[in-house]
Design a protein around this motif. Structure first.
Motif, PDB file in Angstrom:
ATOM      1  N   VAL A 139       0.694  -0.756  -0.271  1.00  0.00           N
ATOM      2  CA  VAL A 139       0.079  -0.115   0.284  1.00  0.00           C
ATOM      3  C   VAL A 139       1.044   1.396  -0.201  1.00  0.00           C
ATOM      4  O   VAL A 139       1.732   1.664   1.020  1.00  0.00           O
ATOM      5  CB  VAL A 139      -1.009  -0.042   1.239  1.00  0.00           C
ATOM      6  N   MET A 140       0.896   2.368  -0.503  1.00  0.00           N
ATOM      7  CA  MET A 140       1.006   3.488  -1.092  1.00  0.00           C
ATOM      8  C   MET A 140       0.463   4.817  -1.256  1.00  0.00           C
ATOM      9  O   MET A 140       0.269   4.659  -2.486  1.00  0.00           O
ATOM     10  CB  MET A 140       2.665   3.347  -2.563  1.00  0.00           C
ATOM     11  N   THR A 141       0.811   5.269  -0.992  1.00  0.00           N
ATOM     12  CA  THR A 141      -0.333   7.168  -0.872  1.00  0.00           C
ATOM     13  C   THR A 141       0.671   7.853  -1.016  1.00  0.00           C
ATOM     14  O   THR A 141       2.265   7.465  -0.542  1.00  0.00           O
ATOM     15  CB  THR A 141      -1.250   6.877   0.119  1.00  0.00           C
ATOM     16  N   GLU A 142       0.327   9.264  -1.026  1.00  0.00           N
ATOM     17  CA  GLU A 142       1.680  10.395  -0.838  1.00  0.00           C
ATOM     18  C   GLU A 142       2.532  10.369   0.691  1.00  0.00           C
ATOM     19  O   GLU A 142       3.276  10.471   0.644  1.00  0.00           O
ATOM     20  CB  GLU A 142       0.478  11.575  -1.059  1.00  0.00           C
ATOM     21  N   HIS A 143       1.671   9.898   1.782  1.00  0.00           N
ATOM     22  CA  HIS A 143       2.375   9.945   2.676  1.00  0.00           C
ATOM     23  C   HIS A 143       2.388   8.399   3.570  1.00  0.00           C
ATOM     24  O   HIS A 143       2.887   8.832   4.431  1.00  0.00           O
ATOM     25  CB  HIS A 143       1.387  11.035   4.253  1.00  0.00           C
ATOM     26  N   PHE A 144       1.780   7.521   3.154  1.00  0.00           N
ATOM     27  CA  PHE A 144       0.994   6.516   3.536  1.00  0.00           C
ATOM     28  C   PHE A 144       2.051   5.002   3.377  1.00  0.00           C
ATOM     29  O   PHE A 144       1.487   5.060   1.984  1.00  0.00           O
ATOM     30  CB  PHE A 144       0.108   6.553   4.411  1.00  0.00           C
ATOM     31  N   LYS A 145       2.820   4.088   3.491  1.00  0.00           N
ATOM     32  CA  LYS A 145       2.489   3.063   2.838  1.00  0.00           C
ATOM     33  C   LYS A 145       2.931   2.039   4.128  1.00  0.00           C
ATOM     34  O   LYS A 145       3.206   2.271   5.023  1.00  0.00           O
ATOM     35  CB  LYS A 145       4.502   3.132   2.521  1.00  0.00           C
ATOM     36  N   LEU A 170      -6.241  -4.953  10.644  1.00  0.00           N
ATOM     37  CA  LEU A 170      -7.165  -3.463  10.441  1.00  0.00           C
ATOM     38  C   LEU A 170      -6.704  -2.550   9.278  1.00  0.00           C
ATOM     39  O   LEU A 170      -7.373  -2.282   8.676  1.00  0.00           O
ATOM     40  CB  LEU A 170      -7.287  -3.283  12.041  1.00  0.00           C
ATOM     41  N   LEU A 171      -4.961  -1.863  10.076  1.00  0.00           N
ATOM     42  CA  LEU A 171      -4.659  -0.854   9.139  1.00  0.00           C
ATOM     43  C   LEU A 171      -4.599  -1.289   7.759  1.00  0.00           C
ATOM     44  O   LEU A 171      -5.104  -0.220   6.942  1.00  0.00           O
ATOM     45  CB  LEU A 171      -3.469  -0.038  10.090  1.00  0.00           C
ATOM     46  N   TYR A 172      -4.228  -2.548   7.814  1.00  0.00           N
ATOM     47  CA  TYR A 172      -4.574  -2.256   5.993  1.00  0.00           C
ATOM     48  C   TYR A 172      -5.151  -2.669   5.693  1.00  0.00           C
ATOM     49  O   TYR A 172      -5.201  -2.052   4.498  1.00  0.00           O
ATOM     50  CB  TYR A 172      -3.712  -4.144   6.060  1.00  0.00           C
ATOM     51  N   THR A 173      -5.926  -3.307   5.978  1.00  0.00           N
ATOM     52  CA  THR A 173      -7.891  -3.241   5.783  1.00  0.00           C
ATOM     53  C   THR A 173      -8.586  -1.960   4.846  1.00  0.00           C
ATOM     54  O   THR A 173      -9.376  -1.811   3.783  1.00  0.00           O
ATOM     55  CB  THR A 173      -8.781  -4.087   6.508  1.00  0.00           C
ATOM     56  N   LEU A 174      -8.506  -0.918   5.853  1.00  0.00           N
ATOM     57  CA  LEU A 174      -8.366   0.248   5.598  1.00  0.00           C
ATOM     58  C   LEU A 174      -7.634   0.962   4.806  1.00  0.00           C
ATOM     59  O   LEU A 174      -8.219   1.635   3.923  1.00  0.00           O
ATOM     60  CB  LEU A 174      -8.810   0.771   6.996  1.00  0.00           C
ATOM     61  N   ALA A 175      -6.546   0.990   4.590  1.00  0.00           N
ATOM     62  CA  ALA A 175      -5.546   1.705   4.161  1.00  0.00           C
ATOM     63  C   ALA A 175      -5.659   0.919   2.791  1.00  0.00           C
ATOM     64  O   ALA A 175      -5.312   2.290   2.133  1.00  0.00           O
ATOM     65  CB  ALA A 175      -4.110   1.664   4.315  1.00  0.00           C
ATOM     66  N   LYS A 176      -5.513  -0.078   2.233  1.00  0.00           N
ATOM     67  CA  LYS A 176      -5.668  -0.338   0.588  1.00  0.00           C
ATOM     68  C   LYS A 176      -7.022   0.241   0.114  1.00  0.00           C
ATOM     69  O   LYS A 176      -7.098  -0.290  -1.080  1.00  0.00           O
ATOM     70  CB  LYS A 176      -5.334  -1.389   0.772  1.00  0.00           C
ATOM     71  N   LYS A 177      -7.742   0.655   0.677  1.00  0.00           N
ATOM     72  CA  LYS A 177      -9.178   1.759   0.059  1.00  0.00           C
ATOM     73  C   LYS A 177      -9.367   2.477   0.451  1.00  0.00           C
ATOM     74  O   LYS A 177     -10.424   2.858   0.848  1.00  0.00           O
ATOM     75  CB  LYS A 177     -10.255   0.241   0.866  1.00  0.00           C
ATOM     76  N   PRO A 178      -8.679   3.439   0.619  1.00  0.00           N
ATOM     77  CA  PRO A 178      -8.457   5.053   0.977  1.00  0.00           C
ATOM     78  C   PRO A 178     -10.194   5.575   0.894  1.00  0.00           C
ATOM     79  O   PRO A 178     -10.273   5.225  -0.091  1.00  0.00           O
ATOM     80  CB  PRO A 178      -7.521   6.047  -0.289  1.00  0.00           C
ATOM     81  N   GLY A 229     -18.985   3.726   9.997  1.00  0.00           N
ATOM     82  CA  GLY A 229     -18.029   2.686  10.367  1.00  0.00           C
ATOM     83  C   GLY A 229     -17.080   3.717  10.776  1.00  0.00           C
ATOM     84  O   GLY A 229     -16.539   5.243  11.070  1.00  0.00           O
ATOM     85  N   TYR A 230     -16.141   3.671  10.058  1.00  0.00           N
ATOM     86  CA  TYR A 230     -14.035   3.914   9.877  1.00  0.00           C
ATOM     87  C   TYR A 230     -13.734   4.061   8.487  1.00  0.00           C
ATOM     88  O   TYR A 230     -14.064   3.135   7.673  1.00  0.00           O
ATOM     89  CB  TYR A 230     -13.533   2.763  10.798  1.00  0.00           C
ATOM     90  N   LYS A 231     -13.010   5.225   8.133  1.00  0.00           N
ATOM     91  CA  LYS A 231     -12.364   5.122   7.003  1.00  0.00           C
ATOM     92  C   LYS A 231     -10.699   5.507   7.254  1.00  0.00           C
ATOM     93  O   LYS A 231     -11.042   6.459   8.376  1.00  0.00           O
ATOM     94  CB  LYS A 231     -12.823   6.370   6.305  1.00  0.00           C
ATOM     95  N   PHE A 232     -10.311   5.240   6.599  1.00  0.00           N
ATOM     96  CA  PHE A 232      -9.075   5.525   5.958  1.00  0.00           C
ATOM     97  C   PHE A 232      -8.364   7.042   4.905  1.00  0.00           C
ATOM     98  O   PHE A 232      -8.920   6.923   3.995  1.00  0.00           O
ATOM     99  CB  PHE A 232      -7.931   3.930   5.580  1.00  0.00           C
ATOM    100  N   ASP A 233      -8.075   7.892   5.372  1.00  0.00           N
ATOM    101  CA  ASP A 233      -7.928   9.237   4.958  1.00  0.00           C
ATOM    102  C   ASP A 233      -6.611   9.779   5.006  1.00  0.00           C
ATOM    103  O   ASP A 233      -6.679  10.446   6.315  1.00  0.00           O
ATOM    104  CB  ASP A 233      -9.318  10.035   4.318  1.00  0.00           C
ATOM    105  N   ASP A 234      -5.267   9.707   4.368  1.00  0.00           N
ATOM    106  CA  ASP A 234      -4.229  10.208   4.350  1.00  0.00           C
ATOM    107  C   ASP A 234      -3.932  11.709   3.436  1.00  0.00           C
ATOM    108  O   ASP A 234      -2.773  12.534   3.994  1.00  0.00           O
ATOM    109  CB  ASP A 234      -3.095   9.576   5.089  1.00  0.00           C
TER     110      ASP A 234
END
Length: 239
Positions: A139-145, A170-178, A229-234
């Motif tokens: 998983v790679m985004t502008e600020h997170f990997k 849990l973090l991976y599940t959220l982060a792979k679909k920002p 629920g929850y979401k990942f957003d960097d």
């Protein structure tokens, strides 16, 4: 599988011994918190699973869990709690337990929870090899990997330290679909393998602990979507 059951109720231990034998698992039983902790510390790499009662003589389950997590972030821990001790359940999860089962419980329910948790732990262990690609990040985004092989996560190039297996999953599940919102029920099914049973407080307690670890290295990237629920957003991270 080698199971360490720390439980002061001998009738519960005797009942579970029959079910463990039926699964061909090797189980060790300790009836005292301090003794159970000493048994773990004597050979911390020996155990595939720990079931831990909250109300134990000499040393309660929360304290035992805290000490175990100082030595191992990876050994799976299921806490056994009284049905009316909600605060203890949440505290236990925050101290590093992966799951809990309320008393009185069905032995088959506990066996199912152990199997689900063990499957996840085996998958995590299978990925503990060095990354062989150029970046190694899944998983790679502008600020997170994140790297699922080394089980490491970085925010703004800072390692998020001390993640337990469940926190990482849990973090991976959220982060792979920002920015995709996941309900607690979806996260229970995807991260804990609980399709038909489970408690949403398990998710909330792990999110709380995960956020605390993320905040040590940067701004919060796990957002609550109220009523959903929850979401990942960097996207709001400022370097």
């Amino acid at each position: 599988m080698r199971v360490l059951m720390i439980e002061d109720n001998e009738s519960v231990s005797e009942m579970m011994q029959m079910f463990f034998l039926n699964e061909k698992w090797e189980a060790t039983f300790k009836y005292d918190g301090k003794e159970g902790l000493e048994t773990f510390l004597a050979s911390p790499n020996e155990w595939d699973m720990i079931t831990l009662d909250l109300n134990l003589p000499t040393m309660d389950g929360v304290a035992v869990c805290r000490e175990i997590r100082k030595v191992s972030n990876t050994v799976p821990i299921i806490m056994l709690t009284a049905r009316d001790s909600e605060s203890d359940q949440v505290i236990g999860l925050e101290m590093g337990a992966d799951d809990y089962v309320t008393k009185p419980f069905s032995p088959l329910t506990l066996i199912a929870r152990i199997k689900a948790l063990h499957r996840r732990a085996e998958l995590a262990e299978a990925n503990l090899v060095l990354a062989d690609s150029e970046t190694g990040f899944d998983v790679m985004t502008e600020h997170f990997k994140m790297n699922t092989k080394t089980r490491e996560a970085y925010l703004s190039d800072q390692l998020i330290a001390g993640l337990t297996p469940k926190e990482f999953d849990l973090l991976y599940t959220l982060a792979k679909k920002p920015r995709q919102v996941f309900s607690r029920e979806q996260l229970l099914e995807m991260v804990w393998d609980y399709q038909y049973f489970g408690d949403e407080r398990t998710v909330d307690a792990h999110i709380k602990k995960l956020r605390q670890k993320i905040e040590k290295v940067g701004p919060q990237v796990i957002q609550t979507v109220w009523g959903v629920g929850y979401k990942f957003d960097d996207s709001g991270v400022i370097v």
